[in-house]
Write a protein that holds these residues in place. Structure first.
Motif, PDB file in Angstrom:
ATOM      1  N   GLU A 262      13.030  -0.607  -7.930  1.00 12.85           N
ATOM      2  CA  GLU A 262      12.624  -1.388  -6.769  1.00 12.85           C
ATOM      3  C   GLU A 262      11.654  -0.615  -5.879  1.00 12.85           C
ATOM      4  OE1 GLU A 262      16.222  -2.434  -4.836  1.00 12.85           O
ATOM      5  OE2 GLU A 262      16.901  -3.801  -6.423  1.00 12.85           O
ATOM      6  N   ALA A 263      11.927   0.697  -5.702  1.00 10.79           N
ATOM      7  CA  ALA A 263      11.079   1.509  -4.826  1.00 10.79           C
ATOM      8  C   ALA A 263       9.678   1.685  -5.405  1.00 10.79           C
ATOM      9  CB  ALA A 263      11.736   2.871  -4.597  1.00 10.79           C
ATOM     10  N   VAL A 264       9.587   1.961  -6.711  1.00  6.03           N
ATOM     11  CA  VAL A 264       8.250   2.155  -7.297  1.00  6.03           C
ATOM     12  C   VAL A 264       7.477   0.838  -7.351  1.00  6.03           C
ATOM     13  CG1 VAL A 264       8.977   4.171  -8.627  1.00  6.03           C
ATOM     14  CG2 VAL A 264       9.083   1.916  -9.687  1.00  6.03           C
ATOM     15  N   ALA A 265       8.192  -0.280  -7.485  1.00  2.00           N
ATOM     16  CA  ALA A 265       7.516  -1.586  -7.466  1.00  2.00           C
ATOM     17  C   ALA A 265       6.862  -1.827  -6.113  1.00  2.00           C
ATOM     18  CB  ALA A 265       8.505  -2.697  -7.802  1.00  2.00           C
ATOM     19  N   ARG A 266       7.554  -1.456  -5.036  1.00  2.00           N
ATOM     20  CA  ARG A 266       6.981  -1.624  -3.682  1.00  2.00           C
ATOM     21  C   ARG A 266       5.730  -0.765  -3.522  1.00  2.00           C
ATOM     22  NH1 ARG A 266      12.459  -1.049  -2.060  1.00  2.00           N
ATOM     23  NH2 ARG A 266      11.987   1.081  -1.355  1.00  2.00           N
ATOM     24  N   GLU A 267       5.743   0.416  -4.154  1.00  2.00           N
ATOM     25  CA  GLU A 267       4.620   1.341  -3.993  1.00  2.00           C
ATOM     26  C   GLU A 267       3.506   1.073  -4.997  1.00  2.00           C
ATOM     27  OE1 GLU A 267       4.339   3.791  -1.651  1.00  2.00           O
ATOM     28  OE2 GLU A 267       6.176   2.969  -0.764  1.00  2.00           O
ATOM     29  N   GLY A 268       3.761   0.217  -5.975  1.00  2.00           N
ATOM     30  CA  GLY A 268       2.744  -0.057  -6.983  1.00  2.00           C
ATOM     31  C   GLY A 268       2.559   1.075  -7.968  1.00  2.00           C
ATOM     32  N   ILE A 269       3.600   1.849  -8.226  1.00  2.00           N
ATOM     33  CA  ILE A 269       3.545   2.966  -9.176  1.00  2.00           C
ATOM     34  C   ILE A 269       3.979   2.450 -10.546  1.00  2.00           C
ATOM     35  CG2 ILE A 269       4.451   5.238  -9.773  1.00  2.00           C
ATOM     36  CD1 ILE A 269       4.948   5.694  -6.777  1.00  2.00           C
ATOM     37  N   THR A 270       3.171   2.740 -11.552  1.00  2.00           N
ATOM     38  CA  THR A 270       3.477   2.287 -12.909  1.00  2.00           C
ATOM     39  C   THR A 270       4.437   3.256 -13.599  1.00  2.00           C
ATOM     40  OG1 THR A 270       1.304   1.257 -13.125  1.00  2.00           O
ATOM     41  CG2 THR A 270       2.514   1.702 -15.171  1.00  2.00           C
ATOM     42  N   LEU A 271       5.473   2.715 -14.226  1.00  2.00           N
ATOM     43  CA  LEU A 271       6.417   3.520 -14.989  1.00  2.00           C
ATOM     44  C   LEU A 271       6.314   3.176 -16.469  1.00  2.00           C
ATOM     45  CD1 LEU A 271       9.719   3.438 -12.875  1.00  2.00           C
ATOM     46  CD2 LEU A 271       7.839   5.089 -12.776  1.00  2.00           C
ATOM     47  N   PHE A 272       6.377   4.212 -17.314  1.00  2.00           N
ATOM     48  CA  PHE A 272       6.423   4.015 -18.752  1.00  2.00           C
ATOM     49  C   PHE A 272       7.856   4.119 -19.278  1.00  2.00           C
ATOM     50  CE2 PHE A 272       2.168   6.021 -18.076  1.00  2.00           C
ATOM     51  CZ  PHE A 272       1.432   4.859 -18.286  1.00  2.00           C
ATOM     52  N   GLU A 273       8.732   4.725 -18.485  1.00  2.00           N
ATOM     53  CA  GLU A 273      10.136   4.823 -18.867  1.00  2.00           C
ATOM     54  C   GLU A 273      10.990   4.866 -17.611  1.00  2.00           C
ATOM     55  OE1 GLU A 273      13.359   7.586 -21.359  1.00  2.00           O
ATOM     56  OE2 GLU A 273      11.232   8.138 -21.333  1.00  2.00           O
ATOM     57  N   LEU A 274      12.098   4.150 -17.649  1.00  2.00           N
ATOM     58  CA  LEU A 274      13.088   4.169 -16.578  1.00  2.00           C
ATOM     59  C   LEU A 274      14.435   3.940 -17.257  1.00  2.00           C
ATOM     60  CD1 LEU A 274      13.800   4.239 -13.540  1.00  2.00           C
ATOM     61  CD2 LEU A 274      13.501   1.752 -13.522  1.00  2.00           C
ATOM     62  N   SER A 275      15.168   5.024 -17.481  1.00  2.00           N
ATOM     63  CA  SER A 275      16.421   4.917 -18.236  1.00  2.00           C
ATOM     64  C   SER A 275      17.463   5.861 -17.663  1.00  2.00           C
ATOM     65  CB  SER A 275      16.188   5.228 -19.717  1.00  2.00           C
ATOM     66  OG  SER A 275      15.689   6.550 -19.879  1.00  2.00           O
ATOM     67  N   THR A 276      18.710   5.496 -17.859  1.00  2.00           N
ATOM     68  CA  THR A 276      19.808   6.349 -17.407  1.00  2.00           C
ATOM     69  C   THR A 276      20.073   7.426 -18.444  1.00  2.00           C
ATOM     70  OG1 THR A 276      20.818   4.512 -16.217  1.00  2.00           O
ATOM     71  CG2 THR A 276      22.222   6.404 -16.694  1.00  2.00           C
ATOM     72  N   GLU A 277      20.202   8.655 -17.974  1.00  2.00           N
ATOM     73  CA  GLU A 277      20.448   9.796 -18.850  1.00  2.00           C
ATOM     74  C   GLU A 277      21.779   9.621 -19.582  1.00  2.00           C
ATOM     75  OE1 GLU A 277      21.192  14.523 -17.992  1.00  2.00           O
ATOM     76  OE2 GLU A 277      22.081  12.993 -16.730  1.00  2.00           O
TER      77      GLU A 277
END
Length: 297
Positions: A262-277
């Motif tokens: 949610e935070a990176v979406a507000r900032e417009g930052i692109t993610l290639f991976e978002l996963s729980t360790e």
């Protein structure tokens, strides 16, 4: 029980270990981790009477190694797999050690069978593979049926079946109420067998915890982005703890994957991976975080 109490040791101007303190209790497997040159071998050498500390003390069931009346019956140690004459057979090597330590010769064949070397016992040890040499070193450590095992990288040279065998040996030894302290660079093996974890970096203890405490820690979140700088700025504002993942990307603690998304979406930052360790990777990531400074120096 093993007690390391405030050990410091320098070689010339090089400080190998500084005020190192930890315990390895009876009935538990203690994994001793650290990068190359972190001070693991120096610490174990002091424990086994091979080096005199500049300060502090190391005790085995309340006694220093040099004061033990029968060291091989009290402590089984493996610091390397080359402590034998290459022209002597595996069985003869063990016979010589048993004779010197006052151990009954019948024990020789028992440990050869236990480490699965009976079929190669008459061969010259110099012709053994690295894995066989490691098993012979373990057989030597087990000769006196000691209540304490101290092993430096005992899995070196072992194939997967040998590593599984060693893992069960360590678990069974501790289950009998004995003390096991071993160092290793195979983090997943340590995570699977150790009841306690001690991490040393730059000659100092940087972490000591039980495996249960490690597993109970909230999982971190693995992130890969094309803008580490902006993501780092966002993380500082949000109060996240951000460190290297060890393979690729970043490891974030202090927020859930959904909150980060949610935070990176507000900032417009692109993610290639978002996963729980995954929980099985906790030790690896903790180790990399705690030893990052030493690795960079």
């Amino acid at each position: 029980m093993i007690e390391i109490d405030g050990i410091s040791k320098a070689y010339g101007s090089t400080r190998a270990v500084q005020e190192v303190s930890f315990t390895a209790p009876a009935g538990a497997v203690t994994g001793f981790l650290g990068p190359n040159g972190a001070g693991k071998t120096t610490t174990l050498g002091v424990l086994l009477g091979l080096a005199q500390p500049d300060a502090g003390r190391a005790l085995i069931d309340g006694t220093s190694y040099r004061d033990l009346p029968s060291p091989r019956r009290a402590v089984g140690a493996v610091l390397d797999s080359m402590g034998f004459h290459p022209g002597r057979s595996g069985r003869d090597h063990l016979r010589v050690v048993a004779l010197a330590a006052g151990i009954p010769p019948t024990r020789v064949d028992e440990v050869l069978e236990f480490v699965e070397l009976s079929g190669s016992a008459r061969r010259a040890a110099g012709g053994y593979s690295q894995g066989m040499r490691q098993r012979l070193a373990l057989a030597t450590a087990l000769l006196g049926d000691p209540p304490v095992l101290v092993l430096d990288e005992p899995a070196n040279g072992l194939d997967p079946a040998g590593m599984a065998w060693l893992r069960q040996l360590l678990i069974d030894w501790a289950a009998q109420g004995r003390t096991v302290l071993f160092s290793s660079h195979v983090l997943r093996e340590v995570e699977s067998v150790a009841d306690r974890i001690v991490i040393i970096s730059g000659g100092r203890i940087v972490h000591e915890a039980t495996s249960a405490e490690l597993r109970a820690a909230p999982p971190a979140v693995v992130v890969r982005t094309d803008d580490d700088v902006r993501f780092g700025q966002l993380g500082r504002r949000e109060g996240w703890q951000i460190g290297p993942n060890g393979r690729a990307g970043l490891l974030v603690r202090g927020a859930s994957a959904s909150a980060i998304g949610e935070a990176v979406a507000r900032e417009g930052i692109t993610l290639f991976e978002l996963s729980t360790e995954p929980s099985t990777g906790q030790l690896e990531h903790l180790f990399l975080e705690l030893t990052a400074a030493e690795a960079a120096s």
